[in-house]
Design a protein around this motif. Structure first.
Motif, PDB file in Angstrom:
ATOM      1  N   ALA A  23       0.929  -1.246   0.037  1.00  0.00           N
ATOM      2  CA  ALA A  23      -0.063   0.164   0.033  1.00  0.00           C
ATOM      3  C   ALA A  23       0.831   1.090   0.045  1.00  0.00           C
ATOM      4  CB  ALA A  23      -0.890   0.077   1.222  1.00  0.00           C
ATOM      5  N   VAL A  24       0.763   2.283  -0.822  1.00  0.00           N
ATOM      6  CA  VAL A  24       1.615   3.331  -1.282  1.00  0.00           C
ATOM      7  C   VAL A  24       0.869   4.580  -0.366  1.00  0.00           C
ATOM      8  CG1 VAL A  24       2.536   4.815  -2.845  1.00  0.00           C
ATOM      9  CG2 VAL A  24       2.375   2.474  -3.535  1.00  0.00           C
ATOM     10  N   PRO A  25       1.707   5.046   0.533  1.00  0.00           N
ATOM     11  CA  PRO A  25       1.054   6.306   1.259  1.00  0.00           C
ATOM     12  C   PRO A  25       0.933   7.523   0.277  1.00  0.00           C
ATOM     13  CG  PRO A  25       3.237   5.473   2.203  1.00  0.00           C
ATOM     14  CD  PRO A  25       3.082   4.801   1.041  1.00  0.00           C
ATOM     15  N   GLY A  29      -0.797  14.136  -2.744  1.00  0.00           N
ATOM     16  CA  GLY A  29      -1.211  13.622  -3.857  1.00  0.00           C
ATOM     17  C   GLY A  29      -0.466  14.273  -5.046  1.00  0.00           C
ATOM     18  N   THR A  30       0.223  15.518  -4.836  1.00  0.00           N
ATOM     19  CA  THR A  30       0.811  16.487  -5.954  1.00  0.00           C
ATOM     20  C   THR A  30       1.901  15.644  -6.636  1.00  0.00           C
ATOM     21  OG1 THR A  30       2.400  17.476  -4.438  1.00  0.00           O
ATOM     22  CG2 THR A  30       0.109  18.478  -4.915  1.00  0.00           C
ATOM     23  N   ASP A  31       2.623  14.680  -6.074  1.00  0.00           N
ATOM     24  CA  ASP A  31       3.566  13.830  -6.720  1.00  0.00           C
ATOM     25  C   ASP A  31       2.970  12.420  -7.258  1.00  0.00           C
ATOM     26  OD1 ASP A  31       5.964  15.362  -7.121  1.00  0.00           O
ATOM     27  OD2 ASP A  31       6.521  14.900  -5.074  1.00  0.00           O
ATOM     28  N   GLY A 106       6.303  15.714   4.144  1.00  0.00           N
ATOM     29  CA  GLY A 106       6.261  14.278   4.138  1.00  0.00           C
ATOM     30  C   GLY A 106       6.415  13.841   2.746  1.00  0.00           C
ATOM     31  N   GLY A 107       5.703  14.328   1.736  1.00  0.00           N
ATOM     32  CA  GLY A 107       5.565  14.189   0.483  1.00  0.00           C
ATOM     33  C   GLY A 107       7.030  14.375  -0.343  1.00  0.00           C
ATOM     34  N   ASN A 108       7.499  15.623   0.032  1.00  0.00           N
ATOM     35  CA  ASN A 108       8.717  15.911  -0.688  1.00  0.00           C
ATOM     36  C   ASN A 108       9.722  14.937  -0.083  1.00  0.00           C
ATOM     37  OD1 ASN A 108      10.883  18.731  -1.029  1.00  0.00           O
ATOM     38  ND2 ASN A 108       9.224  18.467  -2.105  1.00  0.00           N
TER      39      ASN A 108
HETATM   40  C1  LIG Z   1       2.488  21.273 -10.793  1.00  0.00           C
HETATM   41  C2  LIG Z   1       3.414  20.970  -9.880  1.00  0.00           C
HETATM   42  C3  LIG Z   1       4.554  21.531  -9.564  1.00  0.00           C
HETATM   43  C4  LIG Z   1       5.301  21.281  -8.747  1.00  0.00           C
HETATM   44  N1  LIG Z   1       6.359  21.991  -8.357  1.00  0.00           N
HETATM   45  C5  LIG Z   1       7.213  21.702  -7.395  1.00  0.00           C
HETATM   46  C6  LIG Z   1       8.173  22.393  -6.971  1.00  0.00           C
HETATM   47  O1  LIG Z   1       8.383  23.604  -7.571  1.00  0.00           O
HETATM   48  N2  LIG Z   1       9.020  22.185  -6.083  1.00  0.00           N
HETATM   49  C7  LIG Z   1       9.211  20.832  -5.547  1.00  0.00           C
HETATM   50  O2  LIG Z   1       9.952  20.335  -4.751  1.00  0.00           O
HETATM   51  N3  LIG Z   1       8.313  20.207  -5.711  1.00  0.00           N
HETATM   52  C8  LIG Z   1       7.169  20.372  -6.678  1.00  0.00           C
HETATM   53  N4  LIG Z   1       6.152  19.622  -7.088  1.00  0.00           N
HETATM   54  C9  LIG Z   1       6.197  18.093  -6.525  1.00  0.00           C
HETATM   55  C10 LIG Z   1       5.395  18.165  -5.195  1.00  0.00           C
HETATM   56  O3  LIG Z   1       4.399  19.050  -5.013  1.00  0.00           O
HETATM   57  C11 LIG Z   1       6.104  17.995  -3.869  1.00  0.00           C
HETATM   58  O4  LIG Z   1       7.391  17.017  -3.955  1.00  0.00           O
HETATM   59  C12 LIG Z   1       5.322  17.836  -2.693  1.00  0.00           C
HETATM   60  O5  LIG Z   1       5.938  17.952  -1.582  1.00  0.00           O
HETATM   61  C13 LIG Z   1       4.579  16.395  -2.808  1.00  0.00           C
HETATM   62  O6  LIG Z   1       3.778  16.329  -1.468  1.00  0.00           O
HETATM   63  P1  LIG Z   1       2.316  15.724  -1.369  1.00  0.00           P
HETATM   64  O7  LIG Z   1       1.971  15.672  -0.068  1.00  0.00           O
HETATM   65  O8  LIG Z   1       1.665  15.836  -2.504  1.00  0.00           O
HETATM   66  O9  LIG Z   1       3.020  14.150  -1.649  1.00  0.00           O
HETATM   67  P2  LIG Z   1       2.318  12.619  -2.352  1.00  0.00           P
HETATM   68  O10 LIG Z   1       2.192  12.982  -3.830  1.00  0.00           O
HETATM   69  O11 LIG Z   1       0.910  12.248  -1.792  1.00  0.00           O
HETATM   70  O12 LIG Z   1       3.282  11.604  -2.067  1.00  0.00           O
HETATM   71  C14 LIG Z   1       4.631  11.619  -2.745  1.00  0.00           C
HETATM   72  C15 LIG Z   1       5.480  10.633  -2.147  1.00  0.00           C
HETATM   73  O13 LIG Z   1       5.779  10.441  -0.807  1.00  0.00           O
HETATM   74  C16 LIG Z   1       5.199   9.412  -0.216  1.00  0.00           C
HETATM   75  N5  LIG Z   1       4.711   9.896   1.032  1.00  0.00           N
HETATM   76  C17 LIG Z   1       3.945  10.937   1.415  1.00  0.00           C
HETATM   77  N6  LIG Z   1       3.762  11.156   2.643  1.00  0.00           N
HETATM   78  C18 LIG Z   1       4.313  10.065   3.208  1.00  0.00           C
HETATM   79  C19 LIG Z   1       4.709   9.766   4.482  1.00  0.00           C
HETATM   80  N7  LIG Z   1       4.154  10.523   5.687  1.00  0.00           N
HETATM   81  N8  LIG Z   1       5.504   8.755   4.962  1.00  0.00           N
HETATM   82  C20 LIG Z   1       6.085   8.131   4.047  1.00  0.00           C
HETATM   83  N9  LIG Z   1       5.900   8.564   2.521  1.00  0.00           N
HETATM   84  C21 LIG Z   1       5.043   9.201   1.997  1.00  0.00           C
HETATM   85  C22 LIG Z   1       4.080   8.830  -1.132  1.00  0.00           C
HETATM   86  O14 LIG Z   1       3.956   7.331  -1.081  1.00  0.00           O
HETATM   87  C23 LIG Z   1       4.757   9.075  -2.426  1.00  0.00           C
HETATM   88  O15 LIG Z   1       5.744   8.467  -2.652  1.00  0.00           O
HETATM   89  C24 LIG Z   1       5.331  19.819  -7.727  1.00  0.00           C
HETATM   90  C25 LIG Z   1       4.028  19.258  -8.511  1.00  0.00           C
HETATM   91  C26 LIG Z   1       3.282  19.527  -9.389  1.00  0.00           C
HETATM   92  C27 LIG Z   1       2.116  18.590  -9.587  1.00  0.00           C
END
Ligand SMILES: Cc1cc2nc3c(=O)[nH]c(=O)nc-3n(C[C@H](O)[C@H](O)[C@H](O)COP(=O)(O)OP(=O)(O)OC[C@H]3O[C@@H](n4cnc5c(N)ncnc54)[C@H](O)[C@@H]3O)c2cc1C
Length: 287
Positions: A23-25, A29-31, A106-108
């Motif tokens: 199950a993937v965390p 969701g932006t990545d 956490g996502g970054n």
């Molecule tokens: C249009 C667009 C622009 C963007 N611009 C940038 C930018 O300028 N700079 C940048 O750095 N990033 C950018 N991003 C990427 C993204 O927004 C970042 O990396 C963001 O921090 C991801 O966080 P999230 O909560 O959406 O992660 P998610 O997409 O939910 O998850 C990302 C990854 O982390 C894992 N994960 C999430 N939370 C946890 C947790 N608590 N424990 C273990 N694993 C976890 C997930 O399983 C997945 O593998 C961009 C994305 C988009 C779509």
């Protein structure tokens, strides 16, 4: 069909992760959702962390902040930005307002991209990640956590619980270069933090190597070469500092830039960042 798991607490999330390591965390969701939309990932199940209240909180503890893995960038900027300026400066450059509202620390870290903007400030300021699983908790530095492009120390049964960021001990700065000024993945990034009481400068780069990393030779040079009695920074010192940070990089050629361009960009960003943080340090000290 993708199974959708929705834990209501961190303990429940850890139990689900242990029972179903496929199950993937899912945080903002932006990545991850981009990967799913492009069919680059086909997880058997998603572990939606949005209902886990413990991950969405931050608190001040001693000389630092504990920032839950699920706190979005918008809240980091708005609620604690002044105390963690390099992280806040990086957060302000991430995507658009919508991305910053959803995207989390956490996502970054989970993505562990060499271009993740939150990572150089965390490395430069000595940030630590707390990982949690049914086996317990462990803490690692953010620099150790990222092991290579999109790889990390996160074990299959672990979650990122929180990030610990020390309160600023002097001026901090973050700068990145990309093909335009907004909505851009970094081609090169540099974070600088002055530790005024410790008479030290820490510097980390991103998007210019397999993982974000400190440039220790540049830090040692700056500590010795700067006039800690509030003298101005000599342009030659700033240029040498930039050159040393660039020497510490290991950039590659890819679709976004050549290795040579990235190295040059890191040198320029680092020299400017040192000058800006130093000028701010002198103003703070004179106030
Ligand atoms: C249009 C667009 C622009 C963007 N611009 C940038 C930018 O300028 N700079 C940048 O750095 N990033 C950018 N991003 C990427 C993204 O927004 C970042 O990396 C963001 O921090 C991801 O966080 P999230 O909560 O959406 O992660 P998610 O997409 O939910 O998850 C990302 C990854 O982390 C894992 N994960 C999430 N939370 C946890 C947790 N608590 N424990 C273990 N694993 C976890 C997930 O399983 C997945 O593998 C961009 C994305 C988009 C779509």
């Amino acid at each position: 069909m993708v199974r959708f798991l929705r834990p209501g607490s961190l303990a429940e999330a850890c139990a689900m992760r242990a029972e179903q390591p496929d199950a993937v965390p899912l945080a903002g969701g932006t990545d991850l959702l981009v990967q799913l939309n492009l069919r680059r990932e086909r997880p058997a199940a998603l572990l939606d962390l949005s209902g886990v209240a413990e991950l969405a909180e931050w608190s001040r503890e001693g000389d630092g902040f504990r920032i839950g893995a699920g706190v979005p960038f918008t809240r980091i900027v708005g609620e604690i930005g002044e105390q963690v300026p390099a992280l806040a400066a990086a957060a302000r450059t991430i995507g658009s307002a919508q991305i910053r509202n959803r995207g989390t620390l956490g996502g970054n870290l989970g993505t562990a991209s060499p271009a993740g903007d939150a990572l150089p400030p965390l490395v430069a300021t000595g940030g630590e990640v707390e990982l949690v699983s049914v086996r317990g908790r462990r803490t690692v530095s953010v620099e150790e956590f990222c092991t290579g492009p999109k790889t990390s120390l996160l074990a299959p049964d672990e979650l990122v619980a929180e990030v610990r960021v020390p309160v600023r001990r002097g001026p901090q700065h973050f700068a990145k270069v990309g093909p335009r000024n907004a909505m851009v993945i970094a081609v090169a990034a540099v974070a600088t933090a002055v530790d005024a009481p410790g008479r030290a400068v820490r510097v980390a780069f991103g998007a210019a190597g397999p993982r974000p990393a400190r440039a220790r030779s540049a830090e040692e040079f700056a500590a010795a070469a700067l006039d800690w009695d509030r003298g101005p920074v000599d342009p030659g010192v700033a240029a040498r500092f930039g050159a040393l940070v660039a020497e510490s990089c290991a950039p590659i050629d890819d679709v976004r830039a050549t290795a040579a361009y990235r190295r040059r960009a890191v040198a320029v960003l680092a020299a400017r960042s040192l000058t800006w943080t130093w000028n701010e340090y002198r103003r703070d000290m004179c106030a």
